[in-house]
Design a protein around this motif. Structure first.
Motif, short mmCIF file in Angstrom:
data_model
loop_
_atom_site.label_atom_id
_atom_site.label_comp_id
_atom_site.label_asym_id
_atom_site.label_seq_id
_atom_site.Cartn_x
_atom_site.Cartn_y
_atom_site.Cartn_z
N SER A 25 0.71 -1.09 -0.11
CA SER A 25 -0.15 -0.06 0.25
C SER A 25 0.91 0.95 -0.05
CB SER A 25 -1.00 -0.15 1.09
OG SER A 25 -0.39 -0.18 2.61
N ARG A 28 -3.21 6.50 -1.52
CA ARG A 28 -3.86 6.64 -1.77
C ARG A 28 -4.06 4.89 -2.19
NH1 ARG A 28 -3.74 12.38 -1.99
NH2 ARG A 28 -2.58 11.68 -3.37
N ILE A 29 -3.68 4.28 -3.27
CA ILE A 29 -2.70 3.56 -3.89
C ILE A 29 -2.90 1.47 -3.56
CG2 ILE A 29 -2.17 2.18 -6.44
CD1 ILE A 29 -3.62 4.95 -6.70
N ARG A 45 -2.53 -2.00 -9.35
CA ARG A 45 -3.12 -1.05 -8.92
C ARG A 45 -4.47 -0.21 -9.06
NH1 ARG A 45 1.59 2.45 -11.24
NH2 ARG A 45 0.89 3.66 -13.15
N ARG A 47 -7.21 2.02 -6.96
CA ARG A 47 -7.75 3.13 -5.32
C ARG A 47 -7.84 1.95 -4.15
NH1 ARG A 47 -11.60 6.37 -8.93
NH2 ARG A 47 -9.85 7.88 -10.35
N SER A 49 -9.73 2.68 -2.23
CA SER A 49 -11.68 2.65 -1.79
C SER A 49 -11.97 1.35 -3.10
CB SER A 49 -12.43 4.01 -1.89
OG SER A 49 -12.04 4.38 -3.62
N TRP A 51 -10.41 -0.78 -3.54
CA TRP A 51 -10.24 -2.23 -2.86
C TRP A 51 -10.38 -2.62 -1.68
CZ3 TRP A 51 -6.76 -5.94 -4.04
CH2 TRP A 51 -5.85 -6.99 -2.76
#
Length: 72
Positions: A25, A28-29, A45, A47, A49, A51
């Protein structure tokens, strides 16, 4: 960039080397790769949110997935 990330193996990965997924992590990604391919293999990858919504859906609660729930 992949070499600067701290990769973690999924707790569901087995010790035989199959079904291995690793995640790393950043702010934000979330980065995801197949550990069998090694550090030079491909990865993707998403975002954070997205995930979180995917994990919620996989857990069966449907949170963050437009209210969808497991049909099973």
């Amino acid at each position: 960039m992949s070499d600067h990330l701290k990769w973690r193996t999924s707790s569901y990965s087995d010790s035989e080397g199959s079904n291995c997924m690793e995640v790393a992590s950043s702010p934000r990604i979330i980065h995801v790769r197949d550990s069998k391919l090694g550090p030079t293999g491909s990865w993707f990858r998403v975002r954070g949110s997205a995930w979180a919504a995917s994990l919620a859906h996989a857990a069966g609660d449907g949170a963050g997935c437009g209210g969808l729930r497991n049909a099973g």
